[in-house]
Design a protein around this motif. Sequence first.
Motif, PDB file in Angstrom:
ATOM      1  N   LYS A   1       4.517  -2.133  -0.075  1.00  0.00           N
ATOM      2  CA  LYS A   1       3.389  -1.207   0.010  1.00  0.00           C
ATOM      3  C   LYS A   1       2.796  -0.924  -1.360  1.00  0.00           C
ATOM      4  CE  LYS A   1       3.967   1.211   4.311  1.00  0.00           C
ATOM      5  NZ  LYS A   1       4.190   2.485   4.983  1.00  0.00           N
TER       6      LYS A   1
ATOM      7  N   PHE B   1     -10.363  -6.671   7.698  1.00  0.00           N
ATOM      8  CA  PHE B   1      -9.376  -5.783   7.074  1.00  0.00           C
ATOM      9  C   PHE B   1      -8.375  -6.572   6.237  1.00  0.00           C
ATOM     10  CE2 PHE B   1     -10.586  -2.645  10.370  1.00  0.00           C
ATOM     11  CZ  PHE B   1     -10.970  -1.662   9.477  1.00  0.00           C
TER      12      PHE B   1
ATOM     13  N   LEU C   1      -3.831   2.406  10.180  1.00  0.00           N
ATOM     14  CA  LEU C   1      -4.536   1.441   9.351  1.00  0.00           C
ATOM     15  C   LEU C   1      -4.294   1.717   7.868  1.00  0.00           C
ATOM     16  CD1 LEU C   1      -6.445  -0.886   9.856  1.00  0.00           C
ATOM     17  CD2 LEU C   1      -8.349   0.691   9.643  1.00  0.00           C
ATOM     18  N   ILE C   2      -4.357   3.003   7.509  1.00  0.00           N
ATOM     19  CA  ILE C   2      -4.241   3.377   6.106  1.00  0.00           C
ATOM     20  C   ILE C   2      -2.866   3.038   5.551  1.00  0.00           C
ATOM     21  CG2 ILE C   2      -4.092   5.435   4.632  1.00  0.00           C
ATOM     22  CD1 ILE C   2      -6.526   6.474   6.227  1.00  0.00           C
ATOM     23  N   SER C   3      -1.844   3.134   6.405  1.00  0.00           N
ATOM     24  CA  SER C   3      -0.506   2.852   5.884  1.00  0.00           C
ATOM     25  C   SER C   3      -0.182   1.367   5.937  1.00  0.00           C
ATOM     26  CB  SER C   3       0.537   3.662   6.658  1.00  0.00           C
ATOM     27  OG  SER C   3       0.474   3.328   8.019  1.00  0.00           O
ATOM     28  N   LYS C   4      -1.121   0.543   6.405  1.00  0.00           N
ATOM     29  CA  LYS C   4      -0.812  -0.882   6.491  1.00  0.00           C
ATOM     30  C   LYS C   4      -1.735  -1.795   5.700  1.00  0.00           C
ATOM     31  CE  LYS C   4       2.562  -0.406   9.418  1.00  0.00           C
ATOM     32  NZ  LYS C   4       3.940  -0.426   8.924  1.00  0.00           N
ATOM     33  N   VAL C   5      -2.866  -1.289   5.284  1.00  0.00           N
ATOM     34  CA  VAL C   5      -3.769  -2.185   4.563  1.00  0.00           C
ATOM     35  C   VAL C   5      -4.551  -1.385   3.521  1.00  0.00           C
ATOM     36  CG1 VAL C   5      -5.669  -2.025   6.232  1.00  0.00           C
ATOM     37  CG2 VAL C   5      -5.421  -4.079   4.877  1.00  0.00           C
TER      38      VAL C   5
ATOM     39  N   ILE D   1      -1.146   0.147  -1.158  1.00  0.00           N
ATOM     40  CA  ILE D   1      -1.266   1.156  -0.112  1.00  0.00           C
ATOM     41  C   ILE D   1      -0.755   2.489  -0.631  1.00  0.00           C
ATOM     42  CG2 ILE D   1      -0.312   1.842   2.125  1.00  0.00           C
ATOM     43  CD1 ILE D   1      -0.470  -1.261   2.728  1.00  0.00           C
TER      44      ILE D   1
ATOM     45  N   LEU E   1       1.443  -6.414   6.899  1.00  0.00           N
ATOM     46  CA  LEU E   1       2.544  -5.479   7.042  1.00  0.00           C
ATOM     47  C   LEU E   1       2.748  -5.084   8.493  1.00  0.00           C
ATOM     48  CD1 LEU E   1       2.115  -3.199   3.912  1.00  0.00           C
ATOM     49  CD2 LEU E   1       3.156  -5.424   4.124  1.00  0.00           C
ATOM     50  N   GLU E   2       1.873  -5.509   9.357  1.00  0.00           N
ATOM     51  CA  GLU E   2       2.049  -5.236  10.774  1.00  0.00           C
ATOM     52  C   GLU E   2       1.340  -6.323  11.561  1.00  0.00           C
ATOM     53  OE1 GLU E   2       0.005  -1.902  12.434  1.00  0.00           O
ATOM     54  OE2 GLU E   2      -1.788  -2.301  11.272  1.00  0.00           O
TER      55      GLU E   2
ATOM     56  N   THR F   1      -3.314  -6.002  12.306  1.00  0.00           N
ATOM     57  CA  THR F   1      -3.936  -4.988  11.462  1.00  0.00           C
ATOM     58  C   THR F   1      -5.387  -4.795  11.884  1.00  0.00           C
ATOM     59  OG1 THR F   1      -2.551  -5.762   9.666  1.00  0.00           O
ATOM     60  CG2 THR F   1      -4.392  -4.350   9.065  1.00  0.00           C
TER      61      THR F   1
END
Lengths: 453, 301
Positions: free
Chosen positions: A92, A137, B136-140, A97, A115-116, A119
């Motif tokens: 992160k 994104f 979204l904010i915690s992943k990108v 992030i 990270l997921e 996204t």
Amino acid sequence: MTDSAICVENLGKRYKIPAQRPSTQPMLRDALTDAVRNAFDRFRILGRRASVSARPRHTHVWALRDVSFNVPRGQILGIVGPNGAGKSTLLKILSRITEPTEGRAEIRGRVASLLEVGTGFHPELTGRENVYLSGTFLGMKRAEIDRKFDEIIDFSGVATFIETPVKHYSSGMYVRLAFAVAAHLDPDILIIDEVLAVGDVAFQRKCLAKMEDVGRRGRTVLFVSHNMTAVTRLCERAILVAEGRIQKDGAASDVVSAYLLSSLSTTARRAWPDPGTAPGTDVARLRSVRVRTEEGTTADVVDIRRPVGLEIVFDVLQPGHILVPAFSLFTESAIVAFTTIDLDPEWRQRSRPVGRFVSTAWVPGNLLAEGTLLVSVGLAVHSPPVSHFFEANVVAFQVVDINEGDSARGDWDGNVRGVVRPLLQWTTELQLVPPDTELSPDPLLGARKYPQS
Amino acid sequence: MRNDTDTSLVAPRTPHREDSVPPASEHPLPRTIIQPSRGWAPLNLRELSEYKGILYFLIWRDIKVRYKQTVIGVAWAVIQPLMTMGVLAVFFGHLAKVPSDGVPYPIFAFAGLVPWTFFAYGVTQSATSLISSGQLISKVYFPRLLVPTARVLGGTPDIALSFLFLLGLCWYYGLRPSPVAMLLVPAFFVLALVTSLAVGFWLSALSAKYRDIQHAVPFLVQLGLFATPIAYPSSLVPERWRVLYGLNPMAGVVEGVRWALLGTDNPLGIAMLISAAAALTLFFTGAFFFRRMERTFADVL
């Protein structure tokens, strides 16, 4: 290191955790009361009343501390370690992030972070719309998505449903589409968290192959995974992160085996105390797996000459199914040593009543080679085939040879190759002829040579 | 089980070849320095413009999702202020006989409701935007300012549509605004936009940390409705209080729109400038405050 893609120096991240009421959101009220309390404390100090008031309102936890490493351009670096070790925090920070508390990192190149899964996906939007959304994104330009769109859809295999909102997709289709977008990113640096853990095996393989391809084209990849197989296969180098620090940095295979052997990783026993979360179905649930010796003790290190038992405990919740447990053993370089299926005559072809079953497969001594072995376990009905659970790499153990001369390596103490190392019977015959005498004809070969004459 | 035992996920690894690393590219790679920041951060407008693709898609997503599975779709943009106008016209205009600066009360109210609806929508949406985009904010990574900005801008098609409706209403009531006046109206809409963004920045940044804010927002918007000359003309406000009244930027916006479109006297006068100044001040302080709070968003969301 002028050609490093990522250069990390003494990176650290500290989290503040409220001491009094963990897991609640800070409220404006608290900020206000804190401000009042602080002012009051200050006033008391002025009034020369020694203030011991400060019961700490927060505790600090270092999720990451003193982390330094360098990644040369084009390297695929694996990051391994137990849960909560700080791996994700590291990713992160490198993905910008969250900010580090101390230290510094320098990144050269365009970064894409996965990270997921999916996204930016929105359930109400169609597959097509989500490809554009997610692609943006993840750092693609619109023209780039336009160009790669057909290829992405092709890769995902969900072309038929591309105009359907993704909320109607099966989870498999969703994952496929999400990965298809990710697999077509073209950054200089790719940061991947444990996202490959989902999706079916065939598709995972496809993604990893695509990623390998990416690596070969000179992309730098940071790859966090609990899948040691993938790490050893994909990465040349790995770092082991535990308790927020780098514990080991080196060749991927060395780091992985160090990790597997440390107490940090999978152990020789794993249990699922909560039946609700245990792997399985309404028919049967996995409760525990362990590696045991003949004496019955759990062992993570076994003597190469001694038999080792693989024990599975499972609950049968519905009667009437012919359930067959099985184990697969993998070496740390992800080669399947073998698969063994329960053949106990007592329960073969016989449906099981409700109850708890403990089955043990005995691997004879002098079969496995030295090294770390990872055990996967499954329970299935064979016809028609239904898998009730399959858990990969649940337990691990190490086979060691203490070189007493009675194992398959005999008196040789160098490298012995092979996944198995059976102690085979060798026979010898000393013929009483001079060494340069012509070889006697092979009897069988002789018989074939003159069959008709 | 027997079909399932193969979990080796990967093809055998091809050894990494030295020659596979491409030579240093012709154009220099972008360099990013990551380190703890202290104090006030610059707005970094250049970065914002680099990420305009994300802004576009955030807005597009909001609009798209808003009208998915709705029967009358964008008609909501007009129905909302129209219904409010109806209620105001009956109770304030007809029963309470509130003056309306010499124009028919319904159009008087509607002219105020067009920018107000935009503002109220923008503020409620942007205030909770960070919380609802937490995943979204915690992943990108992307500039977080884009999140509330996109929510506010997502209301622009609505204001455009209701503005067209307002023009129709003018025509119906026989009002013929001059072309110059028509050009001025968008300027006041821009002021409404700046105000919405300003309040959005403040509230979203605060609500990321203090969840109380999201409960306060609907209530604050309601208070704002009364503190803004929508149901009544600001000429009702005593002269000496008008400068203070002008501190509410939306008061300036509403009176401005009426002045430009309906030809009412602008009773705010100098207070209009105060409105504009207040909006800009709120906007810049909000943006800087947001940037300062931004670094903790991923940790608190």
